[in-house]
Scaffold this motif. Structure first.
Motif, PDB file in Angstrom:
ATOM      1  N   TYR A 124       0.833  -1.203   0.000  1.00 51.94           N
ATOM      2  CA  TYR A 124       0.000   0.000   0.000  1.00 51.94           C
ATOM      3  C   TYR A 124       0.868   1.254   0.000  1.00 51.94           C
ATOM      4  O   TYR A 124       0.634   2.199  -0.762  1.00 51.94           O
ATOM      5  N   MET A 125       1.888   1.252   0.829  1.00 50.10           N
ATOM      6  CA  MET A 125       2.760   2.414   0.929  1.00 50.10           C
ATOM      7  C   MET A 125       3.468   2.671  -0.401  1.00 50.10           C
ATOM      8  O   MET A 125       3.595   3.822  -0.843  1.00 50.10           O
ATOM      9  N   SER A 126       3.928   1.606  -1.045  1.00 50.62           N
ATOM     10  CA  SER A 126       4.610   1.751  -2.336  1.00 50.62           C
ATOM     11  C   SER A 126       3.665   2.286  -3.400  1.00 50.62           C
ATOM     12  O   SER A 126       4.071   3.024  -4.302  1.00 50.62           O
ATOM     13  N   GLY A 127       2.379   1.907  -3.302  1.00 48.34           N
ATOM     14  CA  GLY A 127       1.405   2.339  -4.297  1.00 48.34           C
ATOM     15  C   GLY A 127       1.003   3.794  -4.181  1.00 48.34           C
ATOM     16  O   GLY A 127       0.386   4.345  -5.102  1.00 48.34           O
ATOM     17  N   LEU A 128       1.359   4.449  -3.063  1.00 47.94           N
ATOM     18  CA  LEU A 128       0.986   5.845  -2.888  1.00 47.94           C
ATOM     19  C   LEU A 128       1.817   6.782  -3.749  1.00 47.94           C
ATOM     20  O   LEU A 128       1.439   7.927  -3.984  1.00 47.94           O
ATOM     21  N   THR A 129       2.978   6.314  -4.204  1.00 53.49           N
ATOM     22  CA  THR A 129       3.832   7.169  -5.017  1.00 53.49           C
ATOM     23  C   THR A 129       4.630   6.346  -6.017  1.00 53.49           C
ATOM     24  O   THR A 129       5.071   5.240  -5.711  1.00 53.49           O
ATOM     25  N   THR A 130       4.776   6.876  -7.187  1.00 52.10           N
ATOM     26  CA  THR A 130       5.615   6.232  -8.210  1.00 52.10           C
ATOM     27  C   THR A 130       6.769   7.147  -8.603  1.00 52.10           C
ATOM     28  O   THR A 130       7.614   6.790  -9.410  1.00 52.10           O
ATOM     29  N   SER A 131       6.798   8.328  -7.993  1.00 47.34           N
ATOM     30  CA  SER A 131       7.801   9.317  -8.372  1.00 47.34           C
ATOM     31  C   SER A 131       9.089   9.208  -7.573  1.00 47.34           C
ATOM     32  O   SER A 131      10.113   9.751  -7.958  1.00 47.34           O
ATOM     33  N   GLY A 132       8.998   8.504  -6.443  1.00 46.18           N
ATOM     34  CA  GLY A 132      10.173   8.396  -5.587  1.00 46.18           C
ATOM     35  C   GLY A 132      10.367   9.596  -4.689  1.00 46.18           C
ATOM     36  O   GLY A 132      11.330   9.684  -3.927  1.00 46.18           O
ATOM     37  N   ILE A 133       9.464  10.600  -4.777  1.00 44.36           N
ATOM     38  CA  ILE A 133       9.573  11.793  -3.940  1.00 44.36           C
ATOM     39  C   ILE A 133       9.410  11.421  -2.473  1.00 44.36           C
ATOM     40  O   ILE A 133      10.128  11.895  -1.603  1.00 44.36           O
ATOM     41  N   HIS A 134       8.446  10.550  -2.209  1.00 46.50           N
ATOM     42  CA  HIS A 134       8.190  10.120  -0.843  1.00 46.50           C
ATOM     43  C   HIS A 134       8.915   8.792  -0.611  1.00 46.50           C
ATOM     44  O   HIS A 134       8.403   7.732  -0.943  1.00 46.50           O
TER      45      HIS A 134
ATOM     46  N   ASP B  10       7.465   9.613   9.425  1.00 49.72           N
ATOM     47  CA  ASP B  10       8.845   9.406   9.010  1.00 49.72           C
ATOM     48  C   ASP B  10       9.755  10.476   9.620  1.00 49.72           C
ATOM     49  O   ASP B  10      10.874  10.184  10.052  1.00 49.72           O
ATOM     50  N   ARG B  11       9.260  11.711   9.668  1.00 52.49           N
ATOM     51  CA  ARG B  11      10.052  12.787  10.264  1.00 52.49           C
ATOM     52  C   ARG B  11      10.263  12.554  11.759  1.00 52.49           C
ATOM     53  O   ARG B  11      11.364  12.756  12.275  1.00 52.49           O
TER      54      ARG B  11
ATOM     55  N   LEU C 249      -4.066  12.306   2.273  1.00 49.92           N
ATOM     56  CA  LEU C 249      -3.928  12.410   3.725  1.00 49.92           C
ATOM     57  C   LEU C 249      -2.890  11.429   4.253  1.00 49.92           C
ATOM     58  O   LEU C 249      -2.083  11.763   5.126  1.00 49.92           O
ATOM     59  N   MET C 250      -2.895  10.203   3.730  1.00 51.18           N
ATOM     60  CA  MET C 250      -1.943   9.196   4.192  1.00 51.18           C
ATOM     61  C   MET C 250      -0.518   9.570   3.817  1.00 51.18           C
ATOM     62  O   MET C 250       0.425   9.301   4.555  1.00 51.18           O
ATOM     63  N   LYS C 251      -0.331  10.200   2.643  1.00 52.78           N
ATOM     64  CA  LYS C 251       1.015  10.669   2.285  1.00 52.78           C
ATOM     65  C   LYS C 251       1.522  11.666   3.319  1.00 52.78           C
ATOM     66  O   LYS C 251       2.689  11.611   3.740  1.00 52.78           O
ATOM     67  N   THR C 252       0.640  12.558   3.739  1.00 54.72           N
ATOM     68  CA  THR C 252       1.023  13.549   4.745  1.00 54.72           C
ATOM     69  C   THR C 252       1.308  12.887   6.088  1.00 54.72           C
ATOM     70  O   THR C 252       2.305  13.202   6.757  1.00 54.72           O
ATOM     71  N   ILE C 253       0.444  11.956   6.473  1.00 54.80           N
ATOM     72  CA  ILE C 253       0.626  11.247   7.752  1.00 54.80           C
ATOM     73  C   ILE C 253       1.934  10.469   7.760  1.00 54.80           C
ATOM     74  O   ILE C 253       2.706  10.505   8.725  1.00 54.80           O
TER      75      ILE C 253
ATOM     76  N   TRP D 125      10.159   7.796   2.532  1.00 59.31           N
ATOM     77  CA  TRP D 125       9.795   7.295   3.859  1.00 59.31           C
ATOM     78  C   TRP D 125      10.797   6.247   4.327  1.00 59.31           C
ATOM     79  O   TRP D 125      10.439   5.155   4.748  1.00 59.31           O
ATOM     80  N   SER D 126      12.071   6.616   4.277  1.00 62.66           N
ATOM     81  CA  SER D 126      13.148   5.661   4.553  1.00 62.66           C
ATOM     82  C   SER D 126      13.140   5.159   5.990  1.00 62.66           C
ATOM     83  O   SER D 126      13.462   3.996   6.245  1.00 62.66           O
ATOM     84  N   GLN D 127      12.773   6.032   6.939  1.00 60.79           N
ATOM     85  CA  GLN D 127      12.763   5.602   8.336  1.00 60.79           C
ATOM     86  C   GLN D 127      11.671   4.573   8.590  1.00 60.79           C
ATOM     87  O   GLN D 127      11.856   3.614   9.346  1.00 60.79           O
ATOM     88  N   ILE D 128      10.525   4.753   7.937  1.00 59.98           N
ATOM     89  CA  ILE D 128       9.436   3.784   8.071  1.00 59.98           C
ATOM     90  C   ILE D 128       9.850   2.445   7.472  1.00 59.98           C
ATOM     91  O   ILE D 128       9.643   1.385   8.073  1.00 59.98           O
TER      92      ILE D 128
END
Length: 297
Positions: free
Chosen positions: A84-94, A159-160, A150-154, A96-99
């Motif tokens: 699910y997390m991988s499907g939220l972005t295909t650009s690599g911008i997000h 991650d921060r 919303l999940m991208k923001t969360i 979320w390395s710590q997660i």
């Protein structure tokens, strides 16, 4: 240990309870748990932390945990898979390395809530509240553009927070190392009551008793005495299952005042007496399977 398998890529649920019903378990997904109301204790990978309204816990697939509810608690549980997390972005911008890193190992760091700032907690709860509204009104979370945003923001907020936790200063690292050394000391002297007095422990580690008490509580979420009692009871539980020692002998081995003292503490955590626990542990496996997990979970 039971492993919880989630087949849905993303779920959100509210659970209000006075007793955590799920046994200790690991899972195949990430979990973000927000404490909306209530208080109690959160036990993760053997470490126990006090929780209260506003606290936020983040769990990776390899983490095992349960809650001890002291005051009626409302949990908001957000569960999502790596897919699910991988499907939220295909650009690599997000990234979320710590997660993602948290997903590869079980956490052993002595931290409790990942969000302690009140404003940050309010912001996170506001985002989650919109997701809950979307679920209530439209019954669709996956492939919902509003929920995805919303999940991208969360996830970025989480991650921060994890990054800040990993980047704590040397004083915190030193404190964590101190907690590990105290834990080792307690382990080695668990059958020696005189060595477990607060004044003695403080002297061994060159701290004043009051300073060490405050530092231990800050780092672990529980007092040194609570830690010692919990560890003793875990050993008592092992003796009950695997030895032929009498209850009196076990109480004496670990420095309990008498059998009544042991019974009172054991029942607080296991919701039964040592004698009844031993009787159940010796019952056929079909009967005891669900019983042998401590009932404070």
């Amino acid at each position: 240990m039971k492993r919880s398998i989630q087949h849905e890529p993303f779920t959100v649920q509210l659970v209000e309870t006075s007793q955590w019903s799920s046994p200790i378990h690991s899972h195949n997904h990430f979990e973000l748990i927000l404490i909306r109301t209530g208080s109690g204790q959160h036990v993760i990978n053997g470490n126990r932390f006090a929780y209260q309204a506003g606290d936020v816990f983040f769990l990776g697939p390899l983490d095992s945990y349960y809650f001890v509810v002291d005051k009626m608690t409302c949990f908001c549980c957000i569960s999502f898979t790596e897919l699910y997390m991988s499907g939220l972005t295909t650009s690599g911008i997000h990234d979320w390395s710590q997660i993602r890193e948290r997903g590869r190992t079980a956490s052993q760091s002595l931290v409790s809530s990942i969000v302690t700032d009140r404003i940050e907690q309010q912001n996170l709860n506001a985002l989650v509240e919109i997701i809950l509204t979307e679920q209530y009104n439209y019954h669709q979370l996956v492939s919902n553009q509003i929920v995805d945003a919303l999940m991208k923001t969360i996830l970025s907020l989480v991650d921060r927070q994890l990054s800040q936790t990993q980047g704590l200063g040397s004083s915190t690292v030193s404190s964590s190392s101190l907690m590990e050394r105290i834990g080792t000391y307690i382990c080695h002297h668990i059958t020696m009551p005189d060595h477990l007095r607060m004044e003695k422990i403080a002297d061994v580690f060159n701290y004043s008793p009051s300073h060490l008490v405050a530092l231990f509580k800050q780092q672990t979420g529980e007092s040194i005495n609570q830690y010692i009692i919990r560890y003793k009871l875990q050993l008592v539980e092992t003796r009950l299952r695997l030895s032929t020692m009498t209850i009196s002998q076990i109480a004496d081995e670990f420095g309990f005042t008498d059998i009544c003292h042991l019974n009172k503490l054991f029942k607080r955590y296991y919701l039964t007496t040592p004698t009844a626990y031993r009787r159940r542990s010796l019952a056929p496996s079909r009967v005891r399977t669900a019983y042998l997990q401590p009932s404070f979970s």
